[in-house]
Structures are given as C-alpha cells and as structure tokens.
Write an enzyme that holds these catalytic residues in place. Structure first.
Site, PDB file in Angstrom:
ATOM      1  N   LYS A 128       4.038 -14.354   5.260  1.00  0.00           N
ATOM      2  CA  LYS A 128       4.418 -15.260   4.165  1.00  0.00           C
ATOM      3  C   LYS A 128       5.945 -15.242   4.094  1.00  0.00           C
ATOM      4  CE  LYS A 128       3.229 -17.790   0.526  1.00  0.00           C
ATOM      5  NZ  LYS A 128       2.443 -19.034   0.552  1.00  0.00           N
TER       6      LYS A 128
ATOM      7  N   ASP B 243      -6.157  -6.766   4.962  1.00  0.00           N
ATOM      8  CA  ASP B 243      -7.315  -6.374   4.149  1.00  0.00           C
ATOM      9  C   ASP B 243      -8.098  -7.615   3.733  1.00  0.00           C
ATOM     10  OD1 ASP B 243      -8.986  -4.809   2.558  1.00  0.00           O
ATOM     11  OD2 ASP B 243      -7.696  -4.993   0.803  1.00  0.00           O
TER      12      ASP B 243
ATOM     13  N   ASP C  36      -1.689 -18.182   3.662  1.00  0.00           N
ATOM     14  CA  ASP C  36      -2.594 -19.063   2.907  1.00  0.00           C
ATOM     15  C   ASP C  36      -3.172 -20.144   3.815  1.00  0.00           C
ATOM     16  OD1 ASP C  36       0.044 -19.866   3.032  1.00  0.00           O
ATOM     17  OD2 ASP C  36       0.160 -20.643   0.996  1.00  0.00           O
TER      18      ASP C  36
ATOM     19  N   TYR D 117       0.820  -1.218   0.000  1.00  0.00           N
ATOM     20  CA  TYR D 117       0.000   0.000   0.000  1.00  0.00           C
ATOM     21  C   TYR D 117       0.854   1.268   0.000  1.00  0.00           C
ATOM     22  CZ  TYR D 117      -4.227  -2.690   0.841  1.00  0.00           C
ATOM     23  OH  TYR D 117      -5.282  -3.557   0.721  1.00  0.00           O
TER      24      TYR D 117
END
Ligand code: ATP
Length: 342
Positions: free
Chosen positions: A177, A234, A210, A130
């Site tokens: 991640k 988000d 994930d 972002y």
C-alpha cells in the site's frame, strides 16, 4: 530405517488438540509404512500452559524447539484486547521465523467456485504492525508502530524469488500500500524491486493490497507467488483459503535459518472446539510440508495421496467442506486410504 525425528509438538487449544491427535496418528501410520519414525515432545502453550506452569510459553518449550529445530503446532488462542500477547507471534519472533510459506491449492474432487487455484503466499512474519509496539498516547488516542526494515523486506523478497525458482513458478507479485504508506511500504517495495533484478527469468509485478483483494475474487488465476508484509499476508491468506474451500484446508510453514514451525493458517475455531467437527486437513498438509522439510518425502507423498483419495471419493468429508463426517471418522478414512494404497 531412517533416524527417529525428534519433533516438538504443540497441540494448542480450541480445535488444536483434536486436529493434532488426528494428524499424529496419520503420521505414525504412514511413517511405519514408509520407514520414518518420530519422537514427539509435547508442550502446552498459552492459557493452558499458564494454568499449569505459570508461563504462557514454558521455558522447556523454547529449549525443545532450540534442540529439535522442527515443531508441529496447533492453533493457540490469542485473546482480543487485553490478556497475553499472541503466542504465535511470540514464537515467530523468538526464533526469527521470518518467512511464512502458505501454498493454496484445490483438493481433487472438492467443488469450489474457483477450480485450478495453485498459488503461494509468502508473508513476512516478524515485522509490520505485529511488532506489538502500541501505546495510548493520551486518553482516547492510541498509536501502533508499523516497523518495516530493509533487512526484513530484502530477505522475504529473496525467499519469495527463491521459492519461485525452486517450484518453477511463473510470476511474483509484491502486494503493498505504498501509495499511502510511502515511506514504510515504499521501502518494502524498493527492496522487492532490487531483489527482483537478480531473478530476470521470473516476471515481477506489483499490486496494491485493496486491488489485490478484488483481483483475487475476480481472477485469482493471475497470481502465482504473492510476497507481502505481515498484516496484508494474514488477511490475504484467509481470503485465499476461501477460494479453495475454507480455512480447514490451507497449510503453512514458519521458516527461519535455524528452525521451522509448521502450523495451519486457521485459528483455534472456538465455535466448533471440542465437538469433533474440525477438519484436520490444514494441519495434515502442514505436516506434509514438515515431512518434506525433514527429507521424509516418501511419507509425505503417501499421506498426500491418501488425503487426496479421500477428497476425490468425496464420501468422508467434514462439515466445513460440505460433508457430515467428524474429525475421527475423517482421520479413519485417511488411514484406510493409506492402508488401501499398500
Ligand atoms: P485467528 O485470527 O486466530 O488466526 P482465524 O481468522 O483463522 O483465527 P478461526 O478461529 O480459525 O479464524 O475460524 C474462522 C472460521 O473458520 C470459524 O467459523 C471456524 O469454525 C472455521 N474453521 C477454522 N478452522 C477450521 C477447521 N480446521 N475445520 C473446520 N472449520 C474451521
């Protein structure tokens, strides 16, 4: 009678003005009953503001937030692809609202596949993809920079652990991640680990993003506080909204050291805008967070109780949660419940 609270109000666009009007009316009624009063400073932002003032975020809006330090905000549409950059992201960065606090909890009486959800998403709000640092390197090859800093990661981790301590939460998960983004997400994870050591009474765990999505669908009850980067936060917020009945319900607070902007997790919902169908619950619960932030707990409690009574009764629910009531009639039901609780 307490002081009058000066609050910057950004109705936004799409369903924003509809849900904002409903929420302001409920706050006025509850405030009158509980001795809280509000002085609303109303501003457009985004395309509507540009049409009127030639600025997407009018200077007067910035000044108003600087002075009032508290704002209640409806959604503002961010055009996909070209156009102006996100007003939401612009405001979060401008006022360094680094923590996005999103409690996700079932409402009484509203049947969902997942009863008993009560978790908090703490989303870093100023960094990650972002940062808006994107370039077309050569035609056909685009690059977007993911910015993760030690300062940003440490302060969001501290915020999450402080929230866990304050609300007596049992566990903090950091979601990342780092197996793929070893340096950026690795730094985020290192900062979370370091901060976690300062809170030995709060169990700490790490999940890859994930896997977290799968876990949230299979067994969401294992989560209590989730701390994560901007983009994962988000996506997980919308996923978690779905667990408790949808985007019409989940509130949020954007918090910094100087100011706070309270807004729902949902966007401007153009598919239902202007039709009187929007559910104002998410913005109303955001306003309840705001009332607690400005120390108006009695007004916050009165609204939350009235809202829960409407859900528990189940007769005046909006379409998104299986009812057929419009925005205005839903607001009237909350007002009636407030009145009835006198
Ligand atoms: P953004 O990416 O701009 O944050 P979003 O992913 O949160 O947007 P929305 O535009 O809010 O998505 O809408 C997604 C879906 O949820 C739409 O079908 C919309 O009608 C529904 N929805 C969102 N908010 C509400 C609400 N308050 N009441 C009823 N339905 C809603």
């Amino acid at each position: 009678m307490s002081e009058t609270h000066r609050i910057t109000l950004i109705p936004g666009d799409g369903i924003g003005p509809e849900v904002t009007d409903a929420v302001v009316e409920i706050l006025e009624a509850a405030g009158k009953r509980e001795g809280a009063s509000f002085d609303w400073h109303r501003f457009d932002a985004g395309a509507d503001a540009f049409a009127k003032t030639g600025e997407y975020v009018p200077k007067a809006l910035y000044e108003s937030i600087e002075q009032n330090r508290v704002a209640l905000k409806g959604p503002v549409t961010t055009p996909i692809g070209g156009g102006f950059s996100s007003i939401n992201v612009t405001l979060r960065k401008k006022f360094d609202l680094y923590a996005n606090f999103r409690p996700v909890k079932n409402l009484p009486g509203l049947e969902t596949k997942y009863p008993g959800i009560d978790l908090i998403i703490v989303r870093e709000n100023t960094e990650d993809l972002y940062a808006g640092l994107e370039v077309m390197v050569v035609p056909g090859v685009a690059q977007s920079l993911k910015i993760i800093t030690e300062k940003g990661s440490t302060r969001i981790a501290k915020f999450a652990f402080e929230a866990a301590r304050k609300y007596r939460r049992k566990k903090v998960h950091s979601v990342h991640k780092a197996n793929i983004m070893k340096i950026s997400d690795g730094l985020f994870l290192d900062c979370c680990r370091t901060v976690a050591k300062g809170y030995p009474e709060i169990p700490y765990a790490e999940h890859i993003v994930d896997n977290t999505c799968m876990q949230l669908v299979m067994n969401p009850w294992q989560y209590d506080v989730i701390v994560t980067e901007n983009l994962y936060g988000d996506i997980l917020s919308d996923l978690c909204s779905g667990l408790i009945g949808g985007l019409g319900l989940v509130p949020g607070a954007n918090l910094g050291t100087e100011c706070a902007i309270f807004e729902a997790v949902h966007g401007s919902a153009p598919d239902i805008a202007g039709k009187g169908l929007a559910n104002p619950t998410a913005l109303l619960q955001s306003a309840v967070l705001m009332l607690r932030h400005i120390d108006e707990a009695a007004t916050a409690d009165a609204i939350q109780m009235a809202l829960e009574a409407v859900y528990a009764e189940g007769k005046s629910l909006t379409r998104d949660v299986g009812g057929s009531t419009g925005t205005g009639a839903f607001k009237d039901a909350v007002l009636a419940a407030l009145e009835g609780a006198k």
